[in-house]
Design a protein around this motif. Sequence first.
Motif, PDB file in Angstrom:
ATOM      1  N   GLU A  99     -13.542 -43.754   0.239  1.00 56.76           N
ATOM      2  CA  GLU A  99     -12.681 -42.590   0.005  1.00 56.76           C
ATOM      3  C   GLU A  99     -13.396 -41.599  -0.898  1.00 56.76           C
ATOM      4  O   GLU A  99     -14.365 -41.950  -1.571  1.00 56.76           O
ATOM      5  CB  GLU A  99     -11.346 -43.012  -0.598  1.00 56.76           C
ATOM      6  N   THR A 100     -12.935 -40.388  -0.902  1.00 53.13           N
ATOM      7  CA  THR A 100     -13.567 -39.359  -1.730  1.00 53.13           C
ATOM      8  C   THR A 100     -12.595 -38.220  -1.974  1.00 53.13           C
ATOM      9  O   THR A 100     -11.619 -38.046  -1.237  1.00 53.13           O
ATOM     10  CB  THR A 100     -14.846 -38.818  -1.060  1.00 53.13           C
ATOM     11  N   THR A 101     -12.894 -37.455  -3.016  1.00 49.21           N
ATOM     12  CA  THR A 101     -12.149 -36.232  -3.333  1.00 49.21           C
ATOM     13  C   THR A 101     -12.976 -35.033  -2.881  1.00 49.21           C
ATOM     14  O   THR A 101     -14.184 -34.981  -3.142  1.00 49.21           O
ATOM     15  CB  THR A 101     -11.875 -36.145  -4.846  1.00 49.21           C
ATOM     16  N   PHE A 102     -12.353 -34.107  -2.182  1.00 48.64           N
ATOM     17  CA  PHE A 102     -13.063 -32.909  -1.752  1.00 48.64           C
ATOM     18  C   PHE A 102     -13.517 -32.099  -2.973  1.00 48.64           C
ATOM     19  O   PHE A 102     -12.834 -32.087  -4.000  1.00 48.64           O
ATOM     20  CB  PHE A 102     -12.170 -32.038  -0.866  1.00 48.64           C
TER      21      PHE A 102
ATOM     22  N   TYR B 201      -2.295 -34.936  -1.155  1.00 50.08           N
ATOM     23  CA  TYR B 201      -2.143 -33.479  -1.176  1.00 50.08           C
ATOM     24  C   TYR B 201      -2.561 -32.923  -2.542  1.00 50.08           C
ATOM     25  O   TYR B 201      -2.670 -33.669  -3.531  1.00 50.08           O
ATOM     26  CB  TYR B 201      -0.692 -33.101  -0.888  1.00 50.08           C
ATOM     27  N   SER B 202      -2.768 -31.629  -2.577  1.00 47.32           N
ATOM     28  CA  SER B 202      -3.165 -30.992  -3.836  1.00 47.32           C
ATOM     29  C   SER B 202      -2.045 -31.017  -4.871  1.00 47.32           C
ATOM     30  O   SER B 202      -2.302 -30.765  -6.056  1.00 47.32           O
ATOM     31  CB  SER B 202      -3.625 -29.554  -3.582  1.00 47.32           C
ATOM     32  N   ASP B 203      -0.804 -31.323  -4.451  1.00 48.60           N
ATOM     33  CA  ASP B 203       0.282 -31.490  -5.421  1.00 48.60           C
ATOM     34  C   ASP B 203       0.446 -32.955  -5.816  1.00 48.60           C
ATOM     35  O   ASP B 203       1.457 -33.352  -6.349  1.00 48.60           O
ATOM     36  CB  ASP B 203       1.597 -30.920  -4.864  1.00 48.60           C
TER      37      ASP B 203
ATOM     38  N   VAL C  10       0.231 -27.942   3.006  1.00 49.05           N
ATOM     39  CA  VAL C  10      -0.330 -28.047   1.667  1.00 49.05           C
ATOM     40  C   VAL C  10      -1.757 -28.553   1.824  1.00 49.05           C
ATOM     41  O   VAL C  10      -2.034 -29.406   2.680  1.00 49.05           O
ATOM     42  CB  VAL C  10       0.487 -29.027   0.785  1.00 49.05           C
ATOM     43  N   THR C  11      -2.657 -28.058   1.024  1.00 51.02           N
ATOM     44  CA  THR C  11      -4.053 -28.499   1.132  1.00 51.02           C
ATOM     45  C   THR C  11      -4.207 -29.950   0.684  1.00 51.02           C
ATOM     46  O   THR C  11      -3.397 -30.475  -0.092  1.00 51.02           O
ATOM     47  CB  THR C  11      -4.967 -27.602   0.284  1.00 51.02           C
ATOM     48  N   LEU C  12      -5.283 -30.566   1.166  1.00 50.81           N
ATOM     49  CA  LEU C  12      -5.608 -31.939   0.778  1.00 50.81           C
ATOM     50  C   LEU C  12      -6.726 -31.938  -0.258  1.00 50.81           C
ATOM     51  O   LEU C  12      -7.663 -31.157  -0.164  1.00 50.81           O
ATOM     52  CB  LEU C  12      -6.058 -32.751   1.994  1.00 50.81           C
ATOM     53  N   ARG C  13      -6.611 -32.840  -1.235  1.00 46.36           N
ATOM     54  CA  ARG C  13      -7.673 -32.956  -2.239  1.00 46.36           C
ATOM     55  C   ARG C  13      -8.427 -34.281  -2.129  1.00 46.36           C
ATOM     56  O   ARG C  13      -9.534 -34.414  -2.631  1.00 46.36           O
ATOM     57  CB  ARG C  13      -7.107 -32.787  -3.649  1.00 46.36           C
ATOM     58  N   HIS C  14      -7.848 -35.266  -1.437  1.00 49.40           N
ATOM     59  CA  HIS C  14      -8.452 -36.604  -1.409  1.00 49.40           C
ATOM     60  C   HIS C  14      -8.113 -37.278  -0.080  1.00 49.40           C
ATOM     61  O   HIS C  14      -6.982 -37.200   0.391  1.00 49.40           O
ATOM     62  CB  HIS C  14      -7.900 -37.435  -2.578  1.00 49.40           C
ATOM     63  N   VAL C  15      -9.096 -37.953   0.530  1.00 49.98           N
ATOM     64  CA  VAL C  15      -8.866 -38.732   1.748  1.00 49.98           C
ATOM     65  C   VAL C  15      -9.605 -40.056   1.626  1.00 49.98           C
ATOM     66  O   VAL C  15     -10.581 -40.181   0.872  1.00 49.98           O
ATOM     67  CB  VAL C  15      -9.339 -37.987   3.013  1.00 49.98           C
TER      68      VAL C  15
END
Length: 335
Positions: A180-183, A224-226, A261-266
């Motif tokens: 996994e990683t954070t953008f 999500y970014s939230d 909503v934008t994604l920050r982590h997948v």
Amino acid sequence: CPGIVVLEGRHEIYRCFTSALWEILRRYAPALECLLDEAFCDFTGTGTAYPDFLELGRRLRREIRDEVGLAVTVGIGRNRMLSKLAAKSVKPDGLRLLAPEEEEPFLLSLPVGKIPGVGPKTRELFADMNVRTVREFREIPLRTLEAMLGKVGAALYERARGRDTRAVHEREIPRSISRETTFHEATADRGEIDGMFTYLLDRAMRAARQLGLKVRTVKAKIRYSDWRDEEAARSFPATAVDEEVLPVVRALYRGLYARRVTLRHVGLVLSNFTPDDGQLALFDDGRLQRLHGAVDAVRDKFGDGAIVAGRAIDLLSRLPKDAYGYVLRTPSLTK
């Protein structure tokens, strides 16, 4: 079932018990290979220290019951396949030593599906040929089996005769493999998200193949970014091929990503592993397995960054890259 009781699994507790069990085996075995719920001990060359293997089996079962509180089955044979078949014949809580003079009658009476490497599809194939026992299976010439199943057919030919050259290796199947990683910046770009999931799966599946494993379950995760998290999992027939898992991953994350909503982590998690015994699905020509074997060999020599495949190519213009692959915000994936 009105009286059914469903209990939640506690894998961390199971892990503690199996670790304690493996430690007892390590007191005696010069070589030990630990899998999910079984272990193979190699006592080659220990005849002086352990002149009576049946008594050794009794001692192991007694110590495990006294120290861990678990009942175990012990099978003893001249190779790993025969020892496993011996154990299966006396489950649960049994002990059996399969002496050399007992091997032939024991094997001949077994259903062909008991041969390691014969899965449901292969068993159906032989049933259509009216081959149901090992005795009947042995009537099939080696060349015919090779023509039908390739190298798997040759392996089954040997195993039906009690021959198994697979060594006991010091390894343990992990409970899961996660990547996994954070953008670097939160994103809603479907191309970037798809490329990252493709890259993470590529790295996770390579790790599974390096351990000689096939995977049967994958879980996709998004944040999500939230900071709201979503995840979903799905199981499928065991495989070590990325192309058979990637459609599942895409369906999972596309089902999860339902908000504007934008994604920050997948991330994703592989689990429910089984040893890769080389068995191919019926009508599978092994082309993808050979492809990944070649790609893995190149990466072993030149680094993971030597080959970038599939949708992960879309990340070339977005992320820095070195010999280890893309430089992500997750250190374990950078090197």
